[in-house]
Design a protein around this motif. Structure first.
Motif, PDB file in Angstrom:
ATOM      1  N   UNK A 197       0.834  -1.209   0.000  1.00 28.51           N
ATOM      2  CA  UNK A 197       0.000   0.000   0.000  1.00 28.51           C
ATOM      3  C   UNK A 197       0.868   1.258   0.000  1.00 28.51           C
ATOM      4  N   UNK A 198       2.176   1.082  -0.005  1.00 26.90           N
ATOM      5  CA  UNK A 198       3.095   2.221   0.025  1.00 26.90           C
ATOM      6  C   UNK A 198       3.656   2.500  -1.365  1.00 26.90           C
ATOM      7  N   UNK A 199       3.928   3.752  -1.649  1.00 28.14           N
ATOM      8  CA  UNK A 199       4.550   4.111  -2.914  1.00 28.14           C
ATOM      9  C   UNK A 199       6.051   3.854  -2.820  1.00 28.14           C
ATOM     10  N   UNK A 200       6.707   3.857  -3.958  1.00 27.20           N
ATOM     11  CA  UNK A 200       8.154   3.637  -3.992  1.00 27.20           C
ATOM     12  C   UNK A 200       8.872   4.682  -3.132  1.00 27.20           C
ATOM     13  N   UNK A 201       9.756   4.224  -2.280  1.00 23.61           N
ATOM     14  CA  UNK A 201      10.507   5.115  -1.419  1.00 23.61           C
ATOM     15  C   UNK A 201       9.855   5.407  -0.085  1.00 23.61           C
ATOM     16  N   UNK A 202       8.645   4.883   0.149  1.00 21.64           N
ATOM     17  CA  UNK A 202       7.947   5.100   1.416  1.00 21.64           C
ATOM     18  C   UNK A 202       8.197   3.924   2.345  1.00 21.64           C
ATOM     19  N   UNK A 203       8.930   4.133   3.435  1.00 19.52           N
ATOM     20  CA  UNK A 203       9.235   3.029   4.352  1.00 19.52           C
ATOM     21  C   UNK A 203       8.022   2.669   5.210  1.00 19.52           C
TER      22      UNK A 203
END
Length: 254
Positions: A197-203
């Motif tokens: 559910x996170x975008x690229x680069x979102x930890x």
């Protein structure tokens, strides 16, 4: 004969005896929401209830007193509302419902409560509620989301995912084991989506609300096409065994 663990199947007198024996009260917490094109909206209710029941059975088999309340069927599901078929509460209403249940248990003499969550949108909220209730009621209130509590027993059973996601291989498999009538097998080919559910680069430690509609066209996170009833049964048994082991630890409640 197996020990009865369902609160609603016990008499008031029997429940007073459980409280006097320091029984653990397990409160399964869920949500009523969209689960892709192939699963009925009651997935979290069925799975939270199923995990709680199996966990309680294992605790009772170990000789420890335990009772399970009916499932809290609605929670925080605003992120699914755009798909329809979803019921959501605000945090104040959700926390008030959990508080009322825990407060009732405490008034009857129960001193240990476990909020066993089965919906990702409730994860942080149940932990906050548990902390507040422990202080307000002077009893032990624990909280956890079942797949966050025992991820190590889930991953090895799955083929296409590293863990439980949403309407995915894991949830669909467990539904095939518990309620196959709630699985639309003719739509299984469509039941896949992004792996996060996170975008690229979102930890994982950075939260930002997004509608599931913006994340997944199908409403699925993960890949349900590899689901099977056999896999679901293995998941349910492994999860309940691991959680029962955690809850039977006397150090947790000391």
């Amino acid at each position: 004969m197996a020990t009865e663990t369902e609160w609603m199947r016990l008499t008031a007198e029997e429940l007073r005896a459980r409280a006097a024996a320091d029984a653990l009260v397990i409160v399964p917490v869920a949500s009523l929401e969209q689960h892709g094109p192939h699963l009925a909206t009651g997935v979290d209710i069925i799975l939270a209830g199923g995990v709680a029941a199996r966990t309680a059975a294992r605790i009772a088999a170990a000789g420890a007193p335990v009772v399970v309340t009916p499932v809290v069927w609605t929670g925080l599901a605003e992120h699914h509302m755009e798909f329809g078929g979803t019921v959501t509460l605000d945090y104040a209403s959700f926390a008030a419902a959990l508080g009322g249940i825990a407060r009732s248990a405490a008034r009857h003499g129960f001193r240990r409560v476990m909020l066993l969550n089965g919906h990702g949108g409730n994860a942080e909220a149940v932990m906050v509620a548990a902390s507040e209730l422990s202080i307000a009621l002077g009893i032990k209130v624990a909280a956890g989301t079942y797949w966050h509590m025992v991820p190590e027993v889930i991953a090895p059973i799955l083929e296409r995912q590293s863990g439980l996601m949403h309407a995915c291989e894991a949830e669909t498999s467990m539904m095939l084991a518990l309620r196959p009538d709630s699985v639309r097998l003719d739509r299984l080919a469509e039941a896949h989506g992004p792996a996060s559910t996170r975008v690229e680069g979102q930890p994982p430690g950075l939260a930002l609300r997004r509608s599931f509609r913006a994340i997944s066209e199908s409403g699925v996170i993960g890949d349900a096409r590899a689901a099977s009833a056999e896999k679901g049964e293995r998941l349910l048994e492994a999860i309940s065994a691991a959680i029962a082991g955690l809850l039977l630890n006397p150090k947790l409640w000391a």
